[in-house]
Motif scaffolding. Structure first.
Motif, mmCIF file in Angstrom:
data_model
loop_
_atom_site.group_PDB
_atom_site.id
_atom_site.type_symbol
_atom_site.label_atom_id
_atom_site.label_comp_id
_atom_site.label_asym_id
_atom_site.label_seq_id
_atom_site.Cartn_x
_atom_site.Cartn_y
_atom_site.Cartn_z
ATOM 1 N N LEU A 1 14.791 -0.711 0.922
ATOM 2 C CA LEU A 1 13.549 -0.977 1.641
ATOM 3 C C LEU A 1 12.925 0.342 2.113
ATOM 4 O O LEU A 1 11.713 0.549 2.002
ATOM 5 N N THR A 2 13.756 1.211 2.629
ATOM 6 C CA THR A 2 13.282 2.519 3.066
ATOM 7 C C THR A 2 12.601 3.230 1.905
ATOM 8 O O THR A 2 11.508 3.785 2.032
ATOM 9 N N HIS A 3 13.261 3.190 0.779
ATOM 10 C CA HIS A 3 12.738 3.870 -0.390
ATOM 11 C C HIS A 3 11.391 3.286 -0.819
ATOM 12 O O HIS A 3 10.458 4.000 -1.167
ATOM 13 N N MET A 4 11.312 1.964 -0.782
ATOM 14 C CA MET A 4 10.077 1.316 -1.226
ATOM 15 C C MET A 4 8.922 1.623 -0.287
ATOM 16 O O MET A 4 7.787 1.822 -0.727
ATOM 17 N N VAL A 5 9.232 1.657 1.011
ATOM 18 C CA VAL A 5 8.177 1.972 1.974
ATOM 19 C C VAL A 5 7.694 3.404 1.757
ATOM 20 O O VAL A 5 6.496 3.697 1.760
ATOM 21 N N VAL B 1 16.886 3.618 -8.794
ATOM 22 C CA VAL B 1 17.928 3.548 -7.770
ATOM 23 C C VAL B 1 17.717 2.324 -6.896
ATOM 24 O O VAL B 1 18.661 1.620 -6.554
ATOM 25 N N VAL B 2 16.448 2.067 -6.583
ATOM 26 C CA VAL B 2 16.131 0.881 -5.791
ATOM 27 C C VAL B 2 16.595 -0.356 -6.544
ATOM 28 O O VAL B 2 17.259 -1.234 -6.002
ATOM 29 N N SER C 1 16.705 -6.925 12.094
ATOM 30 C CA SER C 1 17.454 -5.698 12.348
ATOM 31 C C SER C 1 17.089 -4.605 11.351
ATOM 32 O O SER C 1 17.223 -3.427 11.653
ATOM 33 N N VAL C 2 16.666 -4.986 10.168
ATOM 34 C CA VAL C 2 16.230 -3.984 9.204
ATOM 35 C C VAL C 2 14.753 -3.663 9.428
ATOM 36 O O VAL C 2 14.338 -2.504 9.441
ATOM 37 N N PHE C 3 13.979 -4.721 9.644
ATOM 38 C CA PHE C 3 12.533 -4.542 9.762
ATOM 39 C C PHE C 3 12.161 -3.704 10.979
ATOM 40 O O PHE C 3 11.166 -2.997 10.962
ATOM 41 N N GLN C 4 12.965 -3.816 12.047
ATOM 42 C CA GLN C 4 12.540 -3.133 13.261
ATOM 43 C C GLN C 4 12.625 -1.617 13.135
ATOM 44 O O GLN C 4 12.102 -0.889 13.960
ATOM 45 N N ARG C 5 13.277 -1.141 12.093
ATOM 46 C CA ARG C 5 13.312 0.313 11.901
ATOM 47 C C ARG C 5 12.072 0.797 11.165
ATOM 48 O O ARG C 5 11.804 1.986 11.089
ATOM 49 N N LEU C 6 11.337 -0.129 10.580
ATOM 50 C CA LEU C 6 10.251 0.281 9.695
ATOM 51 C C LEU C 6 9.099 0.981 10.408
ATOM 52 O O LEU C 6 8.590 1.972 9.877
ATOM 53 N N PRO C 7 8.666 0.505 11.585
ATOM 54 C CA PRO C 7 7.528 1.192 12.208
ATOM 55 C C PRO C 7 7.776 2.679 12.394
ATOM 56 O O PRO C 7 6.916 3.514 12.131
ATOM 57 N N ARG C 8 8.974 3.004 12.796
ATOM 58 C CA ARG C 8 9.303 4.398 13.012
ATOM 59 C C ARG C 8 9.262 5.163 11.688
ATOM 60 O O ARG C 8 8.737 6.263 11.609
ATOM 61 N N LEU C 9 9.832 4.542 10.674
ATOM 62 C CA LEU C 9 9.843 5.157 9.359
ATOM 63 C C LEU C 9 8.415 5.422 8.890
ATOM 64 O O LEU C 9 8.081 6.514 8.412
ATOM 65 N N VAL C 10 7.566 4.412 9.052
ATOM 66 C CA VAL C 10 6.178 4.559 8.615
ATOM 67 C C VAL C 10 5.514 5.716 9.351
ATOM 68 O O VAL C 10 4.820 6.527 8.756
ATOM 69 N N ARG C 11 5.770 5.794 10.634
ATOM 70 C CA ARG C 11 5.176 6.900 11.401
ATOM 71 C C ARG C 11 5.617 8.246 10.873
ATOM 72 O O ARG C 11 4.840 9.180 10.757
ATOM 73 N N GLU C 12 6.888 8.341 10.547
ATOM 74 C CA GLU C 12 7.393 9.617 10.029
ATOM 75 C C GLU C 12 6.718 9.969 8.717
ATOM 76 O O GLU C 12 6.350 11.112 8.479
ATOM 77 N N ILE C 13 6.567 8.968 7.871
ATOM 78 C CA ILE C 13 5.951 9.238 6.570
ATOM 79 C C ILE C 13 4.476 9.582 6.754
ATOM 80 O O ILE C 13 3.944 10.452 6.070
#
Lengths: 123, 694, 159
Positions: free
Chosen positions: B408-412, B512-513, B365-377
């Motif tokens: 996790l968001t921050h680290m990515v 903060v992380v 549930s956390v990991f599945q948000r990552l692809p989108r986040l990566v794309r944005e970055i």
């Protein structure tokens, strides 16, 4: 005592399974439920339902494929199968017919219509 | 079956449960929609992905229709229709179209939640949703007719048959000749005739004229026909409806009146056996297995109820500890008591583990948000990154999952923004143009380890050191080992970004992380190789609620040292302690030396270190594998404790991870071994510097 | 937060509010009763490492870990009651609980805007950051404790 008739329902939606299961049990049927065609085929190895009610769109094995498999199985090929369809459009009925289904139930249904359809296939 | 209710009627309380379940299921379908679209956006060209999103929309529609949620039916139908195009054409939606789908998914989610809350959606909301979907149909190039088609009710409502009011009975003549296909589909003419008889008085004549000679008889073929006269007040369509399922599999003629050519009724129509064979019968069923299949394999539970249960179990653990506290010291006095208490402890622990297990969820549930986040970055930085995700099915306590998103968001962000080099830099370094980011989760030794690894430039230690000196984190001449320099990035206020970029977030850095990871009872560590990349590892507890620890006493205070960090307890005396310099002491353990620290002084319970000549110490290890011996006043024993948050105005207490309540009702603090060692290390480095100067 | 919200509301509606008055040494202070969860007797605390001295420690409030602020130490007023006879006023601060250790609880006073006055500038006095208003009722001058400020400088003191 008369054994209650057994109905196998196949639907990936728990909501739909519950609605079907409750309505059918209330009507005095014994109900076995499966989440997709694959699971239903597995169940058919050990039970012999008097009727199968199946959805069309399901993961792993969809309804049409499932019906095809049942009709090829000498033990179950004469089992009536009702498909659940969301559309009442003629082409969908046509597809249900072509697939080898005995009949269909158009969603949404109320218990009376459900039991009507079941009666029409002699269960 | 109640007399007041028709057959199959579902009682309201059962219905309420089903409705509740429907909305929970909707949430799953929504998540499926989102992850499916994201996969497609990531270039997944598996037709099954399109099928799965289609099914998700379809299931929402189907359930909503059954429960009469009309607004939801309409919207999900539009959604489904737009998707149907891709499903049938076996093409894949473009990025622009996927964006629209993703947005529509959000709107569908709003609609689901509004419906669940029993809220009427405002016209504004509905219009917004409709516009979105109109756009969706346009961009997909889908024929708008299926969408327009829903303007009228998409589903046939329960039929009201006005013909019921037509009283006049009239005769109908029906000729019915089944084809072989009718039998092949398990329809049965006898059943149909029985149905027909429900409509009124009926005379039936069996036509056996088509039956061939026995030698020519094909058991699979159909040879029988019926001629029926029916007296009914119902209409022709009602008559035809009986044959609805078989109308393509038979010859059927329905006409008003009595056929003049009707075959004279046979005096005694023979019972007609159904030609299709039905081997076996219901008695063959294995009843036990059937019962097992009928058992639902999952049970959905309100989270609130589960949390209440967990709190109660936590209190049970405390009570059990209290009971142990008050147990008679002299076991001979009552030998059964100790045994019963042991049983209770075991049971309590089992219950606790089971309950905690219920709360476990995959990190998906956390990991599945990552692809989108990566794309944005990627978009914001102009870098391209290949994201690999591993172990997304790893189970962690729900509370840990909830706290994981932010760090996790921050680290990515950091990994792409600071870790992975620009295209030009990568070319110069002979690296593939596309950066690589690997995020993995795995269970390791009773904890969950999540790694974020990039193949970027690695940590520039000279640069980090310079910044740390500039920010007074270390003194200019401090001797700091390489990996310790890496760890400076976790110091409060540290930031490597020369300019504060949009992404890495206004001077908020890894401190903060680290703090949010620590708030989860977790630890973070970094390993980096210049030019090859950086790996951050989060080590998290499986659950936040309980902890196995060693209860010790320091300066009159009770402290809990997590067993996870504890290697052994050691007696020390002048035999195995060596003074080094004015303040430092080393403890010899099987040939190697580790620093011996006065825990009371480190925590500030006493002004300065006063190690006694002999005593007892805990050998502990931090995440990086560094060991230190903590001198304590007394060891009170091993305890399982319930973790209570210790957060005072968002202020973290140095060296303390959390608190717990002991059996005697007093609060004990839970030691944060990493933090203690970190604070000690700066001191050690200074000691070393002093030694170097001496 | 509740305190701030309550304050805003009072300014807008001119409503009168109730304040719980307690004593630290010979001086009187108060907090909005809406922020008060309960008043209880002293129980032994567990000390926290490396925190300002006014953060006396934590105690067990029916399973919740409750931090205790020694208000006398915070305001630098000598308390005159033996520690075990002191009172803990448990207050809500931004959805978290905090215990204020005081000498005794006095009473509840009702005050409107006209009774309320901002604290004159006492920069440099230990009291100026944590007591921001004064309430004058029946000749009494009562300091209103700014709950959102009571822990505010723990960080800087700690660093």
């Amino acid at each position: 005592m008369l054994e209650p008739k057994t109905i196998l329902t196949v639907d990936d939606s728990r909501t739909m399974r519950d609605l079907l299961g409750n309505a059918l049990r209330e009507a005095g049927y014994s109900v076995v439920q499966a989440g997709d065609g694959q699971e239903a085929l597995g169940a058919l190895d050990s039970i012999k339902p008097d009727l199968i009610i199946t959805d069309i769109n399901m993961p792993r094995m969809g309804g049409f494929n499932f019906i095809d498999q049942v009709r090829r199985n000498p033990r179950h090929r004469a089992t009536p199968i009702l498909v659940l369809t969301t559309e009442s459009a003629p082409e969908l009925k046509e597809r249900a017919r072509k697939s080898g289904a005995t009949g269909w139930i158009v969603k949404p249904f109320d218990p009376a219509r459900l039991l009507d359809a079941i009666r029409k296939v002699g269960v | 079956m109640s007399a007041e209710h028709p057959e199959g009627w579902i009682p309201p309380d059962v219905m309420a449960g089903i409705t509740q379940q429907f909305f929970e299921e909707c949430e799953e379908h929504l998540a499926l929609l989102e992850s499916g679209f994201l996969r497609l956006e990531a270039g997944d060209h598996d037709p099954e992905t399109v099928n799965s999103v289609f099914r998700a929309a379809h299931s929402i529609k189907g359930g909503a229709a059954m429960l009469g949620a009309t607004a939801l039916v309409g919207f999900s139908h539009r959604f489904e229709s737009a998707l149907a195009h891709f499903r049938t054409s076996k093409t894949f939606p473009s990025h622009d179209v996927l964006k629209v789908f993703l947005k529509a998914t959000d709107q569908l989610a709003d609609l689901v939640r509004a419906t669940r809350a029993g809220k009427e959606l405002t016209d504004e909301q509905l219009n917004a949703a409709s516009r979105e979907l109109a756009g969706l149909a346009d961009t997909t190039g889908t024929d708008t007719s299926p969408v327009a088609h829903t303007e009228e009710p998409a589903f046939s409502p329960v039929r009201v048959e006005f013909e019921d009011f037509a009283p006049a009975e009239q005769p109908w003549t029906i000729d019915f000749r089944p084809h072989a296909e009718l039998y092949a589909k398990a329809n049965d003419p006898i059943v149909l005739l029985r149905e027909l008889k429900r409509l009124g008085e009926m005379d039936t004549v069996l036509d056996t004229s088509a039956i061939p000679l026995l030698s020519d008889l094909n058991l699979e073929d159909a040879y029988l026909a019926w001629s029926i006269t029916l007296h009914t007040a119902r209409t022709e369509s009602a008559v035809r409806e009986v044959f609805e399922f078989v109308e393509r599999d038979c010859d059927l003629h329905v006409r008003a009146g009595i056929a003049e050519t009707a075959i004279p009724p046979a005096a005694d129509p023979r019972p007609v056996p159904a030609p299709a064979l039905r081997p076996g019968d219901a008695s063959q069923d294995a009843p036990a297995l059937r019962a097992a299949l009928q058992q639902p394999s999952t049970l959905r539970v309100d989270l609130e109820r589960l949390d209440r249960l967990i709190n109660l179990v936590s209190e049970l653990v405390i009570s059990e500890a209290a009971l142990a506290e008050y147990a008679p010291k002299d076991s001979a006095q009552n030998p059964n008591f100790g045994e019963a208490l042991d049983d209770l402890s075991q049971l309590t622990r089992d219950i606790q583990e089971s309950v905690m297990g219920i709360r476990a969820q995959p990190v998906k549930s956390v990991f599945q948000r990552l692809p989108r986040l990566v794309r944005e970055i990627e978009k914001a930085t102009g870098k391209t990154v290949r994201l690999t995700i591993e172990g997304e099915d790893t189970q962690v306590d729900r509370s840990v999952i909830e706290g994981l998103t932010d760090p996790l968001t921050h680290m990515v962000r950091n990994a792409i923004d600071h870790g992975i080099e620009t295209y030009e830099q990568r070319q110069k370094a002979n690296k593939p143009a596309q950066g690589s980011l690997r995020i993995s989760a795995a269970h390791r030794a009773g904890r969950v380890v999540i790694e974020v690894a990039d193949d970027g430039g690695g940590i520039d230690r000279d640069c980090v050191r310079a910044i740390a000196v500039k920010q007074n984190l270390i003194s200019a001449d401090a001797i700091v080992a390489g990996e310790d320099i890496d760890n400076l990035i976790f110091e409060p206020g540290f930031t490597t970004a020369d300019k504060v970029t949009d992404l890495s977030g206004r001077g908020v850095g890894m401190d903060v992380v680290r703090r949010s990871v620590q708030a989860l009872g977790g630890r973070i560590s970094v390993s980096s190789r210049r030019g090859a990349g950086t790996t951050f590892a989060l080590s998290l507890p499986l659950t936040l609620a309980v902890l196995d620890g060693m209860l010790v006493s320091v300066c009159g205070q009770s402290l809990v040292v997590p067993l996870a960090a504890l290697l052994e307890t050691v007696q020390f005396s002048c035999d195995n302690v060596h003074k080094v310099g004015p303040n430092a002491s080393l403890l010899a353990i099987r040939g190697s030396h580790v620093p011996l620290i006065d825990l009371g002084a480190t925590l500030g319970y006493k002004p300065q270190s006063q190690l006694s000549a002999d005593g007892i110490a805990l050998l502990v290890e931090d995440d990086a594998g560094r060991r230190v011996a903590l001198a304590v006043d007394d060891i009170l024993g091993q305890k399982q404790v319930v973790i209570k948050s210790l957060e005072i105005n968002c202020h973290r207490i140095a060296g303390i991870a959390a608190a717990t309540i002991l059996g005697n009702g007093l609060v004990a603090l839970i030691l944060d071994v990493n933090a203690v060692m970190a604070s000690q290390k700066i001191g050690l480095a200074q000691d070393e510097r002093l030694m170097a100067h001496a | 937060m509740r305190d701030a919200a309550a304050r805003n509301q009072a300014q807008e509606t001119q409503e009168r509010r109730d304040f719980l008055v307690f004593r630290v040494g010979a001086q009187e202070f108060c907090v909005d009763v809406l922020a008060v969860k309960e008043v209880r007797g002293w129980t032994p605390t567990t000390s926290l490492p490396k925190v300002p001295s006014f953060l006396r420690g934590v105690t067990n409030l029916r399973g919740t870990v409750l931090p205790i602020v020694d208000l006398g130490d915070r305001l630098q007023i000598a308390c005159d009651t033996a520690i075990e006879d002191r009172i803990v006023v448990v207050v809500w601060i931004d959805r978290k609980l905090l215990g204020l250790l005081v000498d005794a609880v006095c009473d509840i006073v009702t005050a409107g805007d006209k009774n309320l006055q901002a604290m004159p500038d006492l920069t440099g006095e230990p009291i100026h950051t944590s007591v921001t208003s004064l309430i004058t009722v029946d000749g009494r001058v009562i300091g209103l404790v700014a709950l959102d400020q009571i822990l505010a400088d723990t960080r800087s003191q700690n660093a």
